[in-house]
Design a protein around this motif. Structure first.
Motif, PDB file in Angstrom:
ATOM      1  N   ALA A   1       0.818  -1.209   0.000  1.00  0.00           N
ATOM      2  CA  ALA A   1       0.000   0.000   0.000  1.00  0.00           C
ATOM      3  C   ALA A   1       0.850   1.257   0.000  1.00  0.00           C
ATOM      4  O   ALA A   1       0.475   2.278  -0.593  1.00  0.00           O
ATOM      5  N   GLY A   2       2.005   1.207   0.648  1.00  0.00           N
ATOM      6  CA  GLY A   2       2.880   2.370   0.683  1.00  0.00           C
ATOM      7  C   GLY A   2       3.487   2.717  -0.662  1.00  0.00           C
ATOM      8  O   GLY A   2       4.052   3.798  -0.828  1.00  0.00           O
ATOM      9  N   LYS A   3       3.373   1.799  -1.608  1.00  0.00           N
ATOM     10  CA  LYS A   3       3.971   2.007  -2.935  1.00  0.00           C
ATOM     11  C   LYS A   3       2.925   1.878  -4.044  1.00  0.00           C
ATOM     12  O   LYS A   3       3.279   1.675  -5.206  1.00  0.00           O
ATOM     13  N   SER A   4       1.634   1.966  -3.682  1.00  0.00           N
ATOM     14  CA  SER A   4       0.567   1.652  -4.629  1.00  0.00           C
ATOM     15  C   SER A   4      -0.454   2.769  -4.749  1.00  0.00           C
ATOM     16  O   SER A   4      -0.570   3.630  -3.872  1.00  0.00           O
ATOM     17  N   GLU A   5      -1.204   2.693  -5.817  1.00  0.00           N
ATOM     18  CA  GLU A   5      -2.409   3.505  -5.944  1.00  0.00           C
ATOM     19  C   GLU A   5      -3.525   2.805  -5.173  1.00  0.00           C
ATOM     20  O   GLU A   5      -3.769   1.619  -5.377  1.00  0.00           O
ATOM     21  N   ILE A   6      -4.180   3.524  -4.274  1.00  0.00           N
ATOM     22  CA  ILE A   6      -5.299   2.992  -3.504  1.00  0.00           C
ATOM     23  C   ILE A   6      -6.547   3.788  -3.890  1.00  0.00           C
ATOM     24  O   ILE A   6      -6.540   5.022  -3.850  1.00  0.00           O
ATOM     25  N   GLY A   7      -7.607   3.097  -4.254  1.00  0.00           N
ATOM     26  CA  GLY A   7      -8.827   3.789  -4.656  1.00  0.00           C
ATOM     27  C   GLY A   7     -10.056   2.946  -4.451  1.00  0.00           C
ATOM     28  O   GLY A   7      -9.997   1.833  -3.913  1.00  0.00           O
ATOM     29  N   LEU A   8     -11.179   3.479  -4.863  1.00  0.00           N
ATOM     30  CA  LEU A   8     -12.467   2.795  -4.805  1.00  0.00           C
ATOM     31  C   LEU A   8     -12.962   2.534  -6.217  1.00  0.00           C
ATOM     32  O   LEU A   8     -12.770   3.358  -7.120  1.00  0.00           O
ATOM     33  N   ALA A   9     -13.631   1.396  -6.402  1.00  0.00           N
ATOM     34  CA  ALA A   9     -14.209   1.064  -7.706  1.00  0.00           C
ATOM     35  C   ALA A   9     -15.624   0.521  -7.520  1.00  0.00           C
ATOM     36  O   ALA A   9     -15.866  -0.327  -6.650  1.00  0.00           O
ATOM     37  N   HIS A  10     -16.531   1.010  -8.323  1.00  0.00           N
ATOM     38  CA  HIS A  10     -17.923   0.549  -8.312  1.00  0.00           C
ATOM     39  C   HIS A  10     -18.036  -0.634  -9.272  1.00  0.00           C
ATOM     40  O   HIS A  10     -18.099  -0.449 -10.489  1.00  0.00           O
ATOM     41  N   MET A  11     -18.065  -1.854  -8.738  1.00  0.00           N
ATOM     42  CA  MET A  11     -18.104  -3.045  -9.581  1.00  0.00           C
ATOM     43  C   MET A  11     -19.526  -3.486  -9.936  1.00  0.00           C
ATOM     44  O   MET A  11     -19.711  -4.261 -10.870  1.00  0.00           O
ATOM     45  N   ILE A  12     -20.521  -3.002  -9.208  1.00  0.00           N
ATOM     46  CA  ILE A  12     -21.907  -3.363  -9.488  1.00  0.00           C
ATOM     47  C   ILE A  12     -22.584  -2.183 -10.182  1.00  0.00           C
ATOM     48  O   ILE A  12     -22.771  -1.123  -9.567  1.00  0.00           O
ATOM     49  N   PRO A  13     -22.940  -2.305 -11.459  1.00  0.00           N
ATOM     50  CA  PRO A  13     -23.628  -1.199 -12.125  1.00  0.00           C
ATOM     51  C   PRO A  13     -24.924  -0.847 -11.409  1.00  0.00           C
ATOM     52  O   PRO A  13     -25.605  -1.728 -10.863  1.00  0.00           O
ATOM     53  N   GLN A  14     -25.250   0.421 -11.404  1.00  0.00           N
ATOM     54  CA  GLN A  14     -26.450   0.881 -10.710  1.00  0.00           C
ATOM     55  C   GLN A  14     -27.682   0.153 -11.234  1.00  0.00           C
ATOM     56  O   GLN A  14     -27.897   0.039 -12.432  1.00  0.00           O
ATOM     57  N   GLY A  15     -28.483  -0.346 -10.290  1.00  0.00           N
ATOM     58  CA  GLY A  15     -29.705  -1.042 -10.644  1.00  0.00           C
ATOM     59  C   GLY A  15     -29.562  -2.538 -10.814  1.00  0.00           C
ATOM     60  O   GLY A  15     -30.565  -3.252 -10.896  1.00  0.00           O
ATOM     61  N   MET A  16     -28.319  -3.058 -10.864  1.00  0.00           N
ATOM     62  CA  MET A  16     -28.101  -4.496 -10.988  1.00  0.00           C
ATOM     63  C   MET A  16     -27.890  -5.098  -9.603  1.00  0.00           C
ATOM     64  O   MET A  16     -27.406  -4.438  -8.685  1.00  0.00           O
ATOM     65  N   LYS A  17     -28.254  -6.372  -9.449  1.00  0.00           N
ATOM     66  CA  LYS A  17     -28.124  -7.035  -8.166  1.00  0.00           C
ATOM     67  C   LYS A  17     -26.654  -7.294  -7.843  1.00  0.00           C
ATOM     68  O   LYS A  17     -25.885  -7.697  -8.717  1.00  0.00           O
ATOM     69  N   PRO A  18     -26.251  -7.061  -6.587  1.00  0.00           N
ATOM     70  CA  PRO A  18     -24.853  -7.310  -6.214  1.00  0.00           C
ATOM     71  C   PRO A  18     -24.571  -8.801  -6.093  1.00  0.00           C
ATOM     72  O   PRO A  18     -25.180  -9.493  -5.289  1.00  0.00           O
ATOM     73  N   GLY A  19     -23.672  -9.282  -6.902  1.00  0.00           N
ATOM     74  CA  GLY A  19     -23.313 -10.694  -6.862  1.00  0.00           C
ATOM     75  C   GLY A  19     -21.922 -10.905  -7.414  1.00  0.00           C
ATOM     76  O   GLY A  19     -21.361 -10.036  -8.091  1.00  0.00           O
ATOM     77  N   SER A  20     -21.365 -12.073  -7.150  1.00  0.00           N
ATOM     78  CA  SER A  20     -20.031 -12.379  -7.651  1.00  0.00           C
ATOM     79  C   SER A  20     -20.010 -12.518  -9.164  1.00  0.00           C
ATOM     80  O   SER A  20     -18.953 -12.396  -9.783  1.00  0.00           O
TER      81      SER A  20
END
Length: 400
Positions: A37-56
Motif C-alpha cells: 500500500a505504501g507504494k501503490s495507488e489505492i482507490g475505490l471502484a464501483h463493480m456493481i452497475p447501478q440497478g443491478m443485483k450485487p453478486g459475484s
C-alpha cells in the motif's frame, strides 16, 4: 510486464462492533498488503452497475473488464460453462444449491432456511445427493448436473427465466415466503426435502453434528452467455485460478486457461500457497501474461456472519498467498503489476452482498510511489480516487 489480480471475494465490509469498530480488513494483520500500500495507488471502484443485483457474477465480470450491462445473462449459465454443459439457445440454466432447512414439525413451507451451503458440504457427499435427486426429479425438460460442494446446476429446456431469490439473502426466514412462483420448480424443491431429509448421507452428517443438505434451492437463472475473448480484448494471454464454478465458467467463456490447484476448495482452509505457486508458474514458466487468482473464503465467512473467521481468511490471503506470489515475482526479476481487491462487500452483519464500491490496491514494481497508510476501505475512501465504472479498472491496470 506481467500482471496478476488477487481477488478476495466479499472481502470488503463495514465497521464491526466486536472488532472495536474496525472492518475485518482494517482489523486483520496484513503486513504484505500494507507494505504494498505504501507504494501503490489505492482507490475505490464501483463493480456493481447501478440497478443491478450485487453478486459475484456481475462483479467479477466487471473486475475482468466486461461491462455486465453488455455481457451478463445470468449466473448459472456461466457455471454451466465450467462443467462442460453445452446450452442450447432455448435452455435456461439455474443454480441449484444444496441447503439446510430446519426439520421441525409441519410442512416444507413452514421450515426455516438455516444454511445456504449445508456446512460447506464436500463434493463427494453432494454428488450422491444430486444423484438421488436425478433419479426422482429429472425428465425430458429438466436435467441436473453435479458441480462443486453445495453448488450444482439445473438445465430447463424450453423454459423462461424466473425471478428467484438467492438462499444467502434470506437466511433465518421461512421457506414458504421465498419459493419459486413456477409450479414445477416449487414442487421440485418440496420433493427434494422429502428425498434428502431421509438420505443416508444426511443421516450420517447429522450424527456427526454437521448440517444436513436436506433441500435443493433454485436461483441465478439465465440464458446462454456470449463473452468475447479476453486475449483478443486486451492482447494478454490469461489464466484463471479458482475453486468456484462461476469463475471457471467466466474463464471458459472468455477463452482463458483454467488452472486447477490440488486442495483448493473455496473454503477457509484452502491451499493458499498452492494457488500462489500456480500463479507464479503460469506467469514465469508457462508463458501467460495475466493471471487471476480468486479466493472465495472471505465471502463464505461473511455469509456465515463470522467476523473472526473473516479476519482469519484475510490474514491467510495476505501472508500465505499474496506474500508468496510477491516473493516469487520479486525473485524472478520480471517487471509486474499486482491488483488486489474484492469483487463486492459481504458484511458479516448482513450475511449477504451489497453494491457498495470496493477498495483496490494497484502496485507496479517499476514505480517508486511513497505514501502513508495501509490497504483498507477507509484509506481508499480518503484517497479520493474513484472508478465510477468498475469494468474500466482493468484497462487502467494494463495501460495506466
Amino acid at each position: 510486464m506481467k500482471y496478476a489480480v488477487v481477488l478476495g471475494d466479499g472481502m470488503a465490509d463495514e465497521p464491526v462492533e466486536e472488532l472495536g469498530g474496525k472492518t475485518p480488513l482494517e482489523y486483520a494483520r496484513t503486513p504484505v498488503m500494507d507494505e504494498l500500500a505504501g507504494k501503490s495507488e489505492i482507490g475505490l471502484a464501483h463493480m456493481i452497475p447501478q440497478g443491478m443485483k450485487p453478486g459475484s457474477d456481475t462483479a467479477n465480470l466487471s473486475v475482468l473488464g466486461y461491462n455486465p450491462r453488455d455481457y451478463y445473462t445470468g449466473r448459472s449459465p456461466l457455471e454451466a460453462l465450467s462443467i462442460g454443459v453445452d446450452m442450447k439457445p432455448d435452455d435456461i440454466a439455474l443454480r441449484m444449491n444444496l441447503i439446510t432447512v430446519s426439520e421441525t414439525a409441519g410442512s416444507y413451507e413452514e421450515q426455516t432456511i438455516l444454511d445456504h451451503s449445508s456446512g460447506e458440504i464436500g463434493t463427494e457427499e453432494a454428488s450422491l445427493l444430486v444423484e438421488a435427486l436425478r433419479a426422482e426429479l429429472e425428465d425430458e425438460l429438466y436435467k441436473l448436473y453435479v458441480g462443486t460442494s453445495y453448488r450444482h446446476l439445473l438445465i430447463w429446456s424450453e423454459g423462461s427465466v424466473p425471478d428467484l431469490t438467492p438462499p444467502h439473502d434470506v437466511l433465518g426466514e421461512t421457506v414458504g415466503d421465498w419459493l419459486p412462483a413456477d409450479r414445477r420448480l416449487r414442487e421440485m424443491q418440496r420433493k427434494s426435502y422429502e428425498i434428502l431429509s431421509r438420505h443416508p448421507v444426511n443421516l450420517e452428517r447429522k450424527a456427526r453434528g454437521e448440517n444436513p443438505a436436506n433441500s435443493c434451492w433454485f436461483w441465478g437463472a439465465g440464458t446462454r452467455p456470449a463473452l468475447s475473448s479476453f486475449e483478443e480484448k486486451y492482447r494478454k494471454k490469461g489464466a484463471m485460478i479458482s475453486a468456484v464454478d462461476l469463475l471457471k465458467g467466466i474463464a471458459v467463456g472468455a477463452g482463458m486457461k483454467n488452472i486447477s490447484v490440488e486442495g483448493a476448495n473455496g473454503q477457509l482452509h484452502t491451499n493458499y500457497e498452492g494457488k500462489a505457486q500456480a500463479a507464479a508458474d503460469a506467469l514465469l514458466k508457462e508463458g501467460y501474461d495475466f493471471v487471476y487468482v480468486h479466493v472465495e473464503a472471505p465471502d463464505e465467512m461473511g455469509h456465515q456472519g463470522s467476523a473472526g473467521r473473516k479476519v482469519q481468511s484475510i490474514e491467510y490471503l495476505d501472508q500465505r498467498l499474496i506474500g508468496k506470489l510477491k516473493e516469487c515475482l520479486d525473485a524472478s526479476g520480471e517487471d509486474y503489476r499486482l491488483l488486489v481487491l474484492p469483487d463486492h462487500p459481504t458484511p458479516v452483519r448482513l450475511r449477504t452482498h451489497t453494491a457498495e464500491p470496493v477498495p483496490y490496491l494497484l502496485y507496479d514494481s517499476t514505480r517508486e510511489l511513497r505514501r502513508i497508510g495501509r490497504y483498507s476501505e477507509k484509506e481508499a475512501l480518503e484517497g479520493g480516487i474513484v472508478q465510477k465504472e468498475g469494468y474500466k479498472l482493468m484497462e487502467r491496470f494494463f495501460h495506466s
